[in-house]
Design a protein around this motif. Structure first.
Motif, PDB file in Angstrom:
ATOM      1  N   GLU A  74      78.176   6.676  29.586  1.00  0.00           N
ATOM      2  CA  GLU A  74      77.289   5.739  30.271  1.00  0.00           C
ATOM      3  C   GLU A  74      75.816   6.151  30.254  1.00  0.00           C
ATOM      4  O   GLU A  74      74.952   5.398  30.682  1.00  0.00           O
ATOM      5  N   TYR A  75      75.520   7.330  29.731  1.00  0.00           N
ATOM      6  CA  TYR A  75      74.140   7.804  29.659  1.00  0.00           C
ATOM      7  C   TYR A  75      73.527   7.627  28.264  1.00  0.00           C
ATOM      8  O   TYR A  75      72.470   8.185  27.980  1.00  0.00           O
ATOM      9  N   ARG A  76      74.178   6.858  27.409  1.00  0.00           N
ATOM     10  CA  ARG A  76      73.605   6.576  26.088  1.00  0.00           C
ATOM     11  C   ARG A  76      72.206   5.986  26.297  1.00  0.00           C
ATOM     12  O   ARG A  76      71.993   5.218  27.237  1.00  0.00           O
ATOM     13  N   PRO A  77      71.234   6.329  25.461  1.00  0.00           N
ATOM     14  CA  PRO A  77      69.849   5.897  25.703  1.00  0.00           C
ATOM     15  C   PRO A  77      69.647   4.405  25.945  1.00  0.00           C
ATOM     16  O   PRO A  77      68.858   4.029  26.826  1.00  0.00           O
ATOM     17  N   ASP A  78      70.346   3.545  25.234  1.00  0.00           N
ATOM     18  CA  ASP A  78      70.146   2.110  25.469  1.00  0.00           C
ATOM     19  C   ASP A  78      70.765   1.640  26.781  1.00  0.00           C
ATOM     20  O   ASP A  78      70.430   0.564  27.274  1.00  0.00           O
ATOM     21  N   GLY A  81      68.211   4.032  29.546  1.00  0.00           N
ATOM     22  CA  GLY A  81      66.763   3.835  29.449  1.00  0.00           C
ATOM     23  C   GLY A  81      66.018   5.127  29.183  1.00  0.00           C
ATOM     24  O   GLY A  81      64.801   5.184  29.308  1.00  0.00           O
ATOM     25  N   VAL A  82      66.760   6.178  28.799  1.00  0.00           N
ATOM     26  CA  VAL A  82      66.155   7.497  28.606  1.00  0.00           C
ATOM     27  C   VAL A  82      66.728   8.167  27.357  1.00  0.00           C
ATOM     28  O   VAL A  82      67.936   8.186  27.165  1.00  0.00           O
ATOM     29  N   ILE A  83      65.843   8.711  26.524  1.00  0.00           N
ATOM     30  CA  ILE A  83      66.250   9.554  25.404  1.00  0.00           C
ATOM     31  C   ILE A  83      66.010  10.996  25.839  1.00  0.00           C
ATOM     32  O   ILE A  83      64.936  11.316  26.348  1.00  0.00           O
TER      33      ILE A  83
END
Length: 142
Positions: A74-78, A81-83
């Motif tokens: 669930e922390y994928r950049p898209d 909202g964060v890379i």
């Protein structure tokens, strides 16, 4: 248990899937691509020259922290909202965790804030590249 442990949660690199955030948010000097401007080679399917010889080495080798398995799905950049990626200072051997906002305020709220709090539990330095072009380091309120 922290999601970011410095040890990958998956055995191999995750495929990017439909995420294209690095192709939009990050500066790529080799392509003269400025920050926050979609790459000219980006198409609906991803990179229009993916897998081809002429693709820049930086594009062939770049992997964000999510793709390396340092964060849950669930922390994928898209989605977050964060890379996030790590870099090491070759002189001091200090590890820096770089946060890049994909949209304004995404590091300090929601999933981005959760990621920041998890990373801050580790012995690393943190740098945040805000959407407006400003930056901050290891925020005291985390």
């Amino acid at each position: 248990m922290p999601l970011f442990t410095g040890v990958a949660l998956v055995e191999s690199l995750r495929p990017c899937g439909s995420c294209r955030e690095c192709c939009i948010v990050l500066e790529v000097s080799e392509l003269k691509k400025p920050r926050l401007k979609p790459c000219d080679l980006l198409c609906e399917a991803g990179c229009s020259i993916h897998g081809k010889e002429e693709r820049e080495e930086i594009c062939k080798t770049y992997q964000c922290g999510w793709s390396k398995g340092f964060f849950k799905d669930e922390y994928r950049p898209d989605k977050s909202g964060v890379i996030v990626h790590t870099t090491k200072n070759t002189d001091t051997r200090e590890i820096w965790v770089m946060f890049y906002e994909c949209k304004e305020g995404s590091v300090m709220s929601g999933k981005g804030r959760e990621m920041l709090e998890l990373v801050a539990q580790n012995p690393v330095s943190i740098r945040i590249e805000h959407y407006d072009g400003s930056h901050s380091e290891s925020p005291a309120d985390v």
